[in-house]
Design an enzyme around this catalytic site. Structure first.
Site, mmCIF file in Angstrom:
data_model
loop_
_atom_site.group_PDB
_atom_site.id
_atom_site.type_symbol
_atom_site.label_atom_id
_atom_site.label_comp_id
_atom_site.label_asym_id
_atom_site.label_seq_id
_atom_site.Cartn_x
_atom_site.Cartn_y
_atom_site.Cartn_z
ATOM 1 N N THR A 242 3.127 67.317 77.970
ATOM 2 C CA THR A 242 1.979 67.371 78.885
ATOM 3 C C THR A 242 1.094 66.120 78.783
ATOM 4 O O THR A 242 0.246 65.889 79.645
ATOM 5 C CB THR A 242 1.081 68.584 78.547
ATOM 6 O OG1 THR A 242 0.547 68.379 77.224
ATOM 7 C CG2 THR A 242 1.850 69.892 78.582
ATOM 8 N N ASP B 294 0.384 49.463 65.038
ATOM 9 C CA ASP B 294 -0.009 50.847 64.774
ATOM 10 C C ASP B 294 -0.875 50.888 63.519
ATOM 11 O O ASP B 294 -0.396 50.614 62.416
ATOM 12 C CB ASP B 294 1.247 51.713 64.603
ATOM 13 C CG ASP B 294 0.883 53.182 64.502
ATOM 14 O OD1 ASP B 294 0.110 53.554 63.580
ATOM 15 O OD2 ASP B 294 1.336 53.969 65.347
ATOM 16 N N ARG C 49 -0.813 64.047 70.475
ATOM 17 C CA ARG C 49 -0.612 64.042 71.920
ATOM 18 C C ARG C 49 0.683 64.784 72.230
ATOM 19 O O ARG C 49 1.749 64.406 71.738
ATOM 20 C CB ARG C 49 -0.527 62.590 72.390
ATOM 21 C CG ARG C 49 -0.806 62.468 73.828
ATOM 22 C CD ARG C 49 -1.400 61.122 74.134
ATOM 23 N NE ARG C 49 -1.643 61.042 75.558
ATOM 24 C CZ ARG C 49 -1.663 59.941 76.239
ATOM 25 N NH1 ARG C 49 -1.499 58.795 75.615
ATOM 26 N NH2 ARG C 49 -1.888 59.945 77.518
ATOM 27 N N ASP D 296 0.325 53.305 60.677
ATOM 28 C CA ASP D 296 1.513 52.801 59.976
ATOM 29 C C ASP D 296 1.162 51.639 59.060
ATOM 30 O O ASP D 296 1.701 51.518 57.957
ATOM 31 C CB ASP D 296 2.580 52.349 60.982
ATOM 32 C CG ASP D 296 3.283 53.529 61.631
ATOM 33 O OD1 ASP D 296 3.182 54.651 61.089
ATOM 34 O OD2 ASP D 296 3.914 53.324 62.682
HETATM 35 N N1 URA Z 1 -2.964 53.265 68.162
HETATM 36 C C1 URA Z 1 -2.659 52.250 67.330
HETATM 37 O O1 URA Z 1 -2.557 52.436 66.124
HETATM 38 N N2 URA Z 1 -2.460 51.031 67.875
HETATM 39 C C2 URA Z 1 -2.564 50.780 69.188
HETATM 40 O O2 URA Z 1 -2.390 49.644 69.606
HETATM 41 C C3 URA Z 1 -2.887 51.873 70.033
HETATM 42 C C4 URA Z 1 -3.093 53.094 69.491
#
Ligand code: URA
Length: 209
Positions: free
Chosen positions: A108, A200, A104, A203
């Site tokens: 923008t 995430d 992303r 991660d």
């Molecule tokens: N991407 C992720 O890994 N976790 C989220 O909560 C939103 C997007």
């Protein structure tokens, strides 16, 4: 509007609860992501075409059914979607695999493609896009745009957890696409994280934080 299915099964709920737990480490997290994806894919592959095939049992001949494996394409969105591809490949081991990388743009906020390697797609391709967290829907929409540009028509998105905002966005952009998830969570926070979610996914899969 495309079908939206929450695959509501006790096995999935149990495994997803362990994945949500912040104490769950990457080994278990990866295993559970693969297992839950397999269970979602069991439902999501209902419309995979089969052809009749004669088979001889020890007693008699009968007609059975086989997948057209070579029409099936799995497309993980990098990087967290990779953790789901193996779950589908366990069910459909001869499927082709494509990869799409999207980031992303911080200025923008648009989704930008940085990698797209796909097998040949045509009207007969049955495509499964994997992305564990359907948050804003921006990456999934972009990935589906790319797949359609390359000739894919029958497309199913498989995610682990969706936010209502993401489901709406994908359905508006691509009303023909079916969406299968393990859970529809509450909402997105101001940083685009799904609440309650699991943090995430990339991660946690790859221990990058
Ligand atoms: N991407 C992720 O890994 N976790 C989220 O909560 C939103 C997007």
């Amino acid at each position: 509007m495309g079908k939206f299915v929450v695959v509501d099964h006790p096995l999935i709920k149990h495994k997803l609860t362990i994945m949500r737990d912040k104490r769950t480490g990457p080994k278990e997290f990866r295993e559970l992501l693969r297992e839950i994806t397999l269970l979602i894919a069991y439902e999501a592959t209902r419309r995979v075409p089969v052809h009749k095939k004669e088979v001889e049992t020890p007693i008699s001949k009968t007609i059975g059914y086989c997948f057209d494996d070579n029409s099936i394409v799995v497309v993980p969105i990098l990087r967290a979607g990779l953790g789901m591809a193996d779950g589908i490949l366990q069910l459909l081991p001869n499927a082709s695999v494509g990869h799409i990388g999207i980031y992303r743009d911080p200025e923008t906020l648009q989704a930008v493609e940085y990698y797209a390697k796909l097998p040949k797609l045509d009207d007969s391709s049955v495509v499964f896009v994997t992305d564990p967290m359907l948050a804003t829907g921006v990456s999934s929409i972009k990935a589906i745009d790319i797949i359609k540009e390359r000739g894919g028509k029958e497309i199913t998105l498989i995610s682990l957890i969706a936010a209502p905002e993401g489901v709406r966005a994908v359905q508006e952009a691509h009303p023909d696409v079916e969406i299968y998830v393990a859970s529809l969570d509450d909402h997105l926070d101001e940083h685009g994280y799904i609440i309650p979610g699991l943090g995430d996914a990339g991660d946690r899969l790859y221990r990058t934080k």
